[in-house]
Design an enzyme around this catalytic site. Structure first.
Site, mmCIF file in Angstrom:
data_model
loop_
_atom_site.group_PDB
_atom_site.id
_atom_site.type_symbol
_atom_site.label_atom_id
_atom_site.label_comp_id
_atom_site.label_asym_id
_atom_site.label_seq_id
_atom_site.Cartn_x
_atom_site.Cartn_y
_atom_site.Cartn_z
ATOM 1 N N SER A 115 21.637 10.581 -35.475
ATOM 2 C CA SER A 115 22.842 9.749 -35.556
ATOM 3 C C SER A 115 23.416 9.655 -36.962
ATOM 4 O O SER A 115 24.481 9.084 -37.153
ATOM 5 C CB SER A 115 22.541 8.345 -35.027
ATOM 6 O OG SER A 115 21.583 7.724 -35.862
ATOM 7 N N GLY A 116 22.729 10.226 -37.936
ATOM 8 C CA GLY A 116 23.257 10.207 -39.305
ATOM 9 C C GLY A 116 24.265 11.323 -39.541
ATOM 10 O O GLY A 116 24.626 12.062 -38.627
ATOM 11 N N TYR A 117 24.700 11.437 -40.776
ATOM 12 C CA TYR A 117 25.734 12.430 -41.077
ATOM 13 C C TYR A 117 25.221 13.859 -40.992
ATOM 14 O O TYR A 117 25.904 14.750 -40.496
ATOM 15 C CB TYR A 117 26.335 12.161 -42.460
ATOM 16 C CG TYR A 117 27.172 10.906 -42.527
ATOM 17 C CD1 TYR A 117 27.795 10.388 -41.392
ATOM 18 C CD2 TYR A 117 27.368 10.237 -43.730
ATOM 19 C CE1 TYR A 117 28.575 9.234 -41.458
ATOM 20 C CE2 TYR A 117 28.150 9.091 -43.811
ATOM 21 C CZ TYR A 117 28.752 8.602 -42.669
ATOM 22 O OH TYR A 117 29.532 7.466 -42.746
ATOM 23 N N THR A 118 23.995 14.100 -41.483
ATOM 24 C CA THR A 118 23.467 15.452 -41.399
ATOM 25 C C THR A 118 23.182 15.823 -39.942
ATOM 26 O O THR A 118 23.469 16.942 -39.508
ATOM 27 C CB THR A 118 22.181 15.570 -42.241
ATOM 28 O OG1 THR A 118 22.494 15.221 -43.588
ATOM 29 C CG2 THR A 118 21.651 16.981 -42.212
ATOM 30 N N CYS A 142 21.001 18.668 -51.784
ATOM 31 C CA CYS A 142 22.399 19.107 -51.844
ATOM 32 C C CYS A 142 22.825 19.451 -53.267
ATOM 33 O O CYS A 142 23.430 20.494 -53.514
ATOM 34 C CB CYS A 142 23.317 18.076 -51.209
ATOM 35 S SG CYS A 142 23.187 16.408 -51.881
ATOM 36 N N ASN A 191 28.417 19.105 -49.277
ATOM 37 C CA ASN A 191 27.039 18.615 -49.233
ATOM 38 C C ASN A 191 26.464 18.532 -47.823
ATOM 39 O O ASN A 191 25.257 18.628 -47.642
ATOM 40 C CB ASN A 191 26.927 17.241 -49.900
ATOM 41 C CG ASN A 191 27.918 16.248 -49.347
ATOM 42 O OD1 ASN A 191 29.131 16.434 -49.520
ATOM 43 N ND2 ASN A 191 27.457 15.224 -48.671
#
Lengths: 356, 356, 356, 356
Positions: free
Chosen positions: C12-15, C149, C323
């Site tokens: 559920s995170g950005y990555t 990153c 990133n």
């Protein structure tokens, strides 16, 4: 089987660059030429740095264009109508992204663009390039007109309501468009100078915006008024906001009688449940409950949503898109897919990023 | 002569910080106390880093407040009405910046805020803190209510038209507010998380915004309807844009009969030519032809402009301000200046920056 | 032939969202499960609104994960080393995007991460997931570590110089990273609150940043020092800038003896002319003469450039990437392509937008 | 007592506008003339919209300037040295904000600016307008040079270290400047076109920036090298970031021997504890722990901070300012206050906004 050859005229601007990107990745297309007066001889990535290493194509001079299967014109308004006939010798299919062939009635053109239409005889041939409204016509068309970026959002947002006959046409329709800076094109000027344009919230056209004309024409047709257009008063205003890509249109429509949300859902679903590039966005929770251009950059979606103010009989319609994609180049590629009878989504699969 | 002692309750938020900044530089005021539950004991610059080295004041606990000449309440909506009576023992003059005392009619409060007003008996005492409308009343007031940031822009933009009787009240009034992120306050949340909020163009309240109530009340009074408020339909929508400080309100008003631009100029000049903080912005050339919040950050101006669409009988009214200044703290200081009979511009001289 | 089944833990995170987007469009992959503690049961587009209508997948609970061909772990630093062994029963190939398996030496881990490594025995198995350095090793790997990153940009920018032996290791290496807000993850906090984070130019880690450790390890290996790492002093600083996606690293390297630009071009071309996702950007004219993350959002490119200050023996190295792509999810997909022996560019074709 | 008459040449640019704003509010100054070739005859608010209603002054033509007490030159580099002698007939005190009179040694000028200095005989007269270094000299000066915006931040950040003799001059000094768009001036161009400049993170001058020359001169003087300047290698790079106003300089300095944080605090306090416009910013908690330009817009502060990396003997120095204020106009007004013997803070009281 060999791919279709496509060419772009006026390819050094933002719409031309976006078209080049899409066509370079399109499985049925070979991009053979990109013409530009100002950049002739240079690599196309000199103007479009995102295309570095993806193409070794150089801009050619417009006079050096050779025959192809489809030609995209990315010229300034008023230029296309002077050169269109010449370009038709080069290509059996033309998509003109200027405003010159959007209006069916030359009088309407004169009224909104302030000059006589110099190729009025072609207006009846041109198909308004909005697959959601003219899918069948596009399949037969040889001349297609790109649609205005703000008009596209407004028409797609409002079409279900006008088609359904719910709108109270005694009350004016108010349409507010908020627009990013790329809609102004690639040419620098004092109002686009970063220290002036950054953080802007600028009423650049509170009245008299030309996209009103497309709106009046297309909503009028949907409402059954024919080419006479909408008789209702249409109050269109445009405001620049801090954003590069993206448009949000907010429209205020008043309805004739009491309606409920279920009716609205039905009306919108009937119009869009089978459309590949229109999503109905209306959620109860979360950050992105309504359409928002932030997450549409690079995608061909037009997200459409609505909210009902039952007490006042008002429907707030919201529609968001990327002005260079569904508002210009992406929509043109979708129209091209219709013209050739291909799957409409070819070359348009990128869904947009989050967060961005 | 000694200066008046001012204190702030709820001083760690954005409005509290802006008030602290203004009061620290005000020539007639000594800021003696800033109270905060969450920050009690810390230096005020721990919450307001722009005040570093300008003050050695520390936040006190609200229970430790002592008597002063004027008290500013920066509490959440619904809190002020519970504690106001208590604070009146501390100060003969109170300016409450919450929404609790903006509406004269407790029924209206209940309708828009969804709860009963628990200090309804004080509503008739409270003066709506807009010097442009209530200068005389403010000079006598002991309880003043701050005004809603979007409502302030909308009311100042529209007041001249409603006062003049030009508006066609059969047609709905459409008011679109575009708002920066600081209007949402200092408390973080998922929708204000930078990756989500940056570049937003987000319809956060397409219908039902509470500032509508102030608008209906004040425009109704100006139109001569008394406290019953405007009977006209008012369609208010609010959209978040990429900006920290600033509000632009665009309103669409339809008029009863043909009017020309000269009439509009006269109507606006009559209202505002003597107002120190309302400028009429309407120019033929340049980048900043209409009101724009970008150049108002830190200033107490509300810039007001208009454009006439004569054919449709539409007037587009634009009003811009800094939501923390003329939309909150600056306006409160201007009200305080009225209450004490001082020059209204004291402590409010900063003109805004360009470019920024 | 059937596609490989991929799953994501911590989706559920950005990555996780970026991985889901890439895997949904990958021609050889079927994304079968996305696990999340916080979102279990909800549609994946509830967290990743750009995936609306592209997938009907719902988040599952991590405990409900079933076997698959490759598993991506998007967990917080310190979590992966505790659960890795358990997940290896589910999948023969794991890519862990946390920092837990980036360093070969458990001492180095303890020094930079301040705790003992709780799965130190696995460190020798893990391959540092940078195809440009470990292509052959990735083809055999069963456990791959994602790369930091900022470290990715710095290492790719500097690798040619360290490999070539040109660097004067008596002089410290200075590396400055400028970073957008999405690198901080999806969890809101006071420093990511939009009014505070917008327009930031914030030194968030002037000294002691953990990505230094990867830099020291990998540049040391390239320079022939083995796992002891670089003995040269490495001065790494990180600054937040107004941007959601993107990193620009600027590094200042001093060389042992006089070199000319031709030598530098040769060194960089030898390293990168065959790399699909590293472009050397160094142009004489135009706006985008050096690497810049603005035009890389959504792309998997790491753009690398340099400028020689011959008089001082200084080389300024610049490296830019997205990133969430080349700095995380895109790089992980590229590593996966290596692991399966597929064309390395599969699923990573998006070139980025211009303008944006 | 009557106020001093001030005039500005080149008043339509950003520095000229900022000077006009400051001088209009300065208690000892009457702004009598603002000259501009391009805007002669227009109101000054035509170029500086924040000054609407604050002044009825119109731009005059430079040829029409009359005598005054102090004259500010806001001309392009290379122009001032040609016209300075002429303007000295008009005013006994001149502050030239171009780069023409910043360097003491005409050779140094030629080397960095690529042309011979055409008024080299005046260089010895000019005082480098940095009150923190030349307070006494300014009190006697008739010709003062404005300081470079990035150089100002760098010099103020590094002065305490160079004055103290702590720096290891065998190791190069690395200075990284991050700059907003207003530093590029008011003239539009393709690289400042909003769609291109928005979200930029652009290495516009990785090597060879002219502000290096000021740095070398002033730090050399502080280090006791006389006008020969610093012999140490100085590696200066400049990067454009998304911001209109503001500069952050990050410098990496290596020291000769072990030092501790207490020593650094002492060194910085000795330099700045009595300076009205330099604050030492170094906090353990909070969002704004280090200098940051975001909260300095409109203020004359240069915030300075540092972090020690004891293990490597590195000090990271950070310095932030508003390039149009402490980096140009504000600093010039502070210098003027020194020249006239006034309180140095006159007219410079605005503390900056938060949030913004």
């Amino acid at each position: 089987m060999s791919r279709m050859r496509a060419a772009i005229v006026g390819g050094s601007g933002y719409t031309g660059g976006e078209l080049a990107r899409l066509l370079l990745f399109h499985p049925e297309i070979e991009l053979t030429q990109v013409a530009s007066n100002s950049h002739a001889g240079q690599f196309i990535h000199s103007a479009h740095p995102n295309l570095r290493r993806l193409s070794t194509l150089r801009f050619c001079h417009p006079d050096d264009l050779t025959a192809c299967d489809i030609l995209f014109l990315c010229l300034h308004h008023g230029e296309s109508m002077d050169v269109l006939t010449r370009y038709r010798y080069l290509a059996p299919r033309i998509i003109d992204l200027s405003a010159d062939f959007r209006l069916r009635d030359p009088q309407l053109f004169q009224r909104w663009y302030g000059e006589e239409h110099r190729s009025a005889e072609l207006l009846s041939e041109a198909v308004y390039g909005m697959p959601e409204l003219y899918r069948a016509e596009l399949a037969e068309a040889t001349l297609v007109s790109g649609t205005g970026c703000m008009a596209t959002a407004a028409i797609l947002g409002l079409a279900p309501l006008y088609r359904s006959g719910l709108v109270d046409s005694e009350v004016p329709l108010v349409v507010e468009a908020k627009v990013g800076s790329s809609a102004g094109g690639a040419k620098p000027g004092s109002s686009s100078h970063h220290p002036e344009r950054s953080g802007a919230l600028r009423s650049f056209q509170p009245t008299g915006h030309r996209h009103s004309a497309e709106l009046i024409q297309e909503l009028g047709l949907l409402a059954g008024h024919g080419t006479a257009g909408l008789s209702q008063r249409v109050a269109f205003s445009a405001t620049s906001v801090e954003l590069v890509r993206g448009i949000l249109v907010t429209a205020h429509v008043f309805v004739r009688e009491n309606i409920d949300e279920r009716t609205l859902w039905r009306v919108y679903r009937e119009s869009y449940q089978r459309e590949p590039f229109v999503r109905i966005i209306k959620e109860r929770t979360g950050i992105y409950r309504y359409p928002e251009p932030k997450i549409l950059a690079g995608s061909n979606f037009c997200d459409v949503g609505f909210e009902l103010d039952a007490e006042q009989g008002r429907i707030v319609v919201m529609a968001a898109l990327d002005n260079l994609m569904k508002g210009a180049a992406g929509n043109a590629v979708q129209s091209m897919n219709c013209m050739f009878g291909w799957d409409e989504t070819l070359g348009l699969g990128f869904p947009g990023l989050h967060p961005v």
